[in-house]
Design an enzyme around this catalytic site. Structure first.
Site, PDB file in Angstrom:
ATOM      1  N   HIS A   1       0.864  -1.188   0.000  1.00 42.39           N
ATOM      2  CA  HIS A   1       0.000   0.000   0.000  1.00 42.39           C
ATOM      3  C   HIS A   1       0.903   1.240   0.000  1.00 42.39           C
ATOM      4  O   HIS A   1       0.963   1.982   0.982  1.00 42.39           O
ATOM      5  CB  HIS A   1      -0.917  -0.027   1.220  1.00 42.39           C
ATOM      6  CG  HIS A   1      -2.148   0.828   1.074  1.00 42.39           C
ATOM      7  ND1 HIS A   1      -2.263   1.836   0.134  1.00 42.39           N
ATOM      8  CD2 HIS A   1      -3.331   0.816   1.755  1.00 42.39           C
ATOM      9  CE1 HIS A   1      -3.442   2.410   0.259  1.00 42.39           C
ATOM     10  NE2 HIS A   1      -4.116   1.810   1.221  1.00 42.39           N
TER      11      HIS A   1
ATOM     12  N   GLN B   1      -0.422   4.873   0.923  1.00 40.90           N
ATOM     13  CA  GLN B   1      -0.761   5.059   2.334  1.00 40.90           C
ATOM     14  C   GLN B   1       0.488   5.433   3.143  1.00 40.90           C
ATOM     15  O   GLN B   1       0.464   6.349   3.966  1.00 40.90           O
ATOM     16  CB  GLN B   1      -1.379   3.780   2.909  1.00 40.90           C
ATOM     17  CG  GLN B   1      -1.727   3.884   4.381  1.00 40.90           C
ATOM     18  CD  GLN B   1      -2.834   4.883   4.657  1.00 40.90           C
ATOM     19  OE1 GLN B   1      -3.886   4.827   4.042  1.00 40.90           O
ATOM     20  NE2 GLN B   1      -2.589   5.827   5.560  1.00 40.90           N
TER      21      GLN B   1
ATOM     22  N   SER C   1      -8.822  -7.900   7.443  1.00 38.66           N
ATOM     23  CA  SER C   1      -8.846  -7.168   6.172  1.00 38.66           C
ATOM     24  C   SER C   1      -9.950  -7.708   5.283  1.00 38.66           C
ATOM     25  O   SER C   1     -10.497  -8.793   5.539  1.00 38.66           O
ATOM     26  CB  SER C   1      -7.494  -7.307   5.462  1.00 38.66           C
ATOM     27  OG  SER C   1      -6.484  -6.674   6.216  1.00 38.66           O
TER      28      SER C   1
ATOM     29  N   CYS D   1      -4.425   3.708   9.258  1.00 35.67           N
ATOM     30  CA  CYS D   1      -4.750   4.077   7.868  1.00 35.67           C
ATOM     31  C   CYS D   1      -6.239   4.219   7.628  1.00 35.67           C
ATOM     32  O   CYS D   1      -6.644   4.812   6.635  1.00 35.67           O
ATOM     33  CB  CYS D   1      -4.150   3.053   6.916  1.00 35.67           C
ATOM     34  SG  CYS D   1      -4.876   1.412   7.092  1.00 35.67           S
TER      35      CYS D   1
HETATM   36  N1  LIG Z   1      -6.641   3.457   3.970  1.00 37.26           N
HETATM   37  C1  LIG Z   1      -7.319   3.092   2.856  1.00 37.26           C
HETATM   38  O1  LIG Z   1      -6.730   2.614   1.875  1.00 37.26           O
HETATM   39  O2  LIG Z   1      -8.642   3.357   2.890  1.00 37.26           O
HETATM   40  P1  LIG Z   1      -9.731   2.945   1.799  1.00 37.26           P
HETATM   41  O3  LIG Z   1      -9.793   1.439   1.787  1.00 37.26           O
HETATM   42  O4  LIG Z   1     -10.997   3.596   2.256  1.00 37.26           O
HETATM   43  O5  LIG Z   1      -9.280   3.454   0.459  1.00 37.26           O
END
Ligand SMILES: NC(=O)OP(=O)(O)O
Length: 343
Positions: free
Chosen positions: A142, A145, A260, A296
């Site tokens: 990611h 992020q 997740s 995040c």
């Molecule tokens: N932190 C993040 O990626 O949030 P979303 O899944 O809302 O894009």
């Protein structure tokens, strides 16, 4: 040694040298200051100049279409992408899993070829694209992020003993420099997921000590660990099971969801495995007295209680907003007028 080939796609921050990571977040900080000033009401007076004298930061996506190919629900990543393409003068085209043939009536390869023939950038789908692709987020990485996290920590540098801080006001027209961070101890408590993986290949290279607490069965997969070792990050990482040990003396404590997307069927087992890992004031009583908190989002109460999440230590909503500016910086650089190599 022959020069490294130009970077076509951005899959993870492991693809970038530290200098480029820093330049991206510094560019993001500049875009944030310029864009926020531009959005003020026309009557606003901002350190002298009026709204009428201000300009949009860049028009580098004028006439360009960026395809946002999402296979999962998203708030921050999608809103950051759509609003930043708009600010850069381009057009974003959201293509969710229900919208296009990809993966149902057509292979990913064929879809990528077709979409990249019509658009100037893709947010997702790297392998078969003819135009640059930025990994919006994947199960393993990611990158955007963690760029937002680094920017947020640098904006709060004075909390960590740096003599400088970023201006808190959205009305600064005189552009300020993004402050540098002193070497920090950063602790991550929780599941080994995409955000942690990009932290593992970034923070240690930036001179920070990085500690992770997770149950043994939830450690980073070998593919991530290989990149960590290639980059020489492993010497600055300590991996423990006890979250109290991880946060001792830490300047920053970060966490993420324990469940997740796609792991809903493992919910009960995961809640049991992560018992005792919730970030609270009590868990962090031996952290640095001024410790700050990152998440995040989206957040569930299991991994952090309300006191920390909504208290003065939390940088969570600033971090969330910075998704926009770091995404905009990446778009400006990679899809706009220059490349990551020359930036
Ligand atoms: N932190 C993040 O990626 O949030 P979303 O899944 O809302 O894009």
């Amino acid at each position: 040694m022959p020069p490294s080939p130009p970077l076509r796609h951005l899959m993870t921050l492991a693809d970038l040298p530290v200098g480029q990571i820093n330049r991206i977040v510094e560019h993001a900080f500049k875009l944030k200051q310029l864009s926020k000033a531009w959005r003020l009401p026309p009557s606003s007076k901002i350190n002298g100049p009026s709204h009428g004298t201000l300009h949009l930061p860049s028009n580098s996506l004028f006439g360009k279409t960026i395809a946002l190919i999402f296979s999962q629900r998203s708030t921050r990543t999608r809103v950051a992408a759509e609003t930043s393409v708009a600010l850069l003068g381009g057009h974003s085209m959201f293509l969710g899993r229900e919208d296009i043939q990809m993966g149902v009536n057509e292979s990913i390869r064929d879809t990528a070829k077709i979409v990249s023939g019509m658009c100037q950038g893709l947010f997702d789908l790297a392998r078969y694209s003819d135009v640059p692709v930025i990994n919006a987020l994947s199960p393993l990485w990611h990158p955007t992020q963690v760029l937002a996290d680094i920017m947020t920590l640098r904006e709060n540098a004075s909390s960590f003993g740096s003599p400088h801080d970023a201006p808190s006001s959205a009305t600064e027209v005189q552009l300020s420099q993004l402050p540098e961070l002193p070497p920090l101890t950063i602790a991550y408590v929780g599941d080994s997921a995409n955000v942690l993986h990009d932290m593992l290949v970034s923070y240690p290279r930036m001179g920070h000590k990085f500690r992770v607490a997770s149950p043994k069965q939830h450690r980073a997969p070998s593919e991530v660990w290989e990149r960590v070792k290639q980059l020489g990050c492993d010497g600055n990482i300590v991996w423990v099971e006890d979250p109290k040990e991880a946060v001792e003396g830490a300047n920053v404590v970060a966490t993420d969801t324990w469940i997740s997307m796609g792991q809903e069927s493992e919910k009960e087992a995961r809640l049991r495995a992560f018992e005792g890992y919730q970030v609270t004031e009590a868990l962090c009583k031996n952290a640095h007295p001024e410790w700050k908190f990152l998440h995040c989002l989206p957040r569930k109460p299991q991994e952090v209680d309300d006191e920390v999440m909504y208290g003065p230590r939390s940088l969570v909503f600033q971090e969330g907003e910075n998704r926009k500016w770091t995404t905009m910086a990446i778009f400006d650089i990679l899809y706009g007028e220059w490349s990551l190599e020359t930036f």
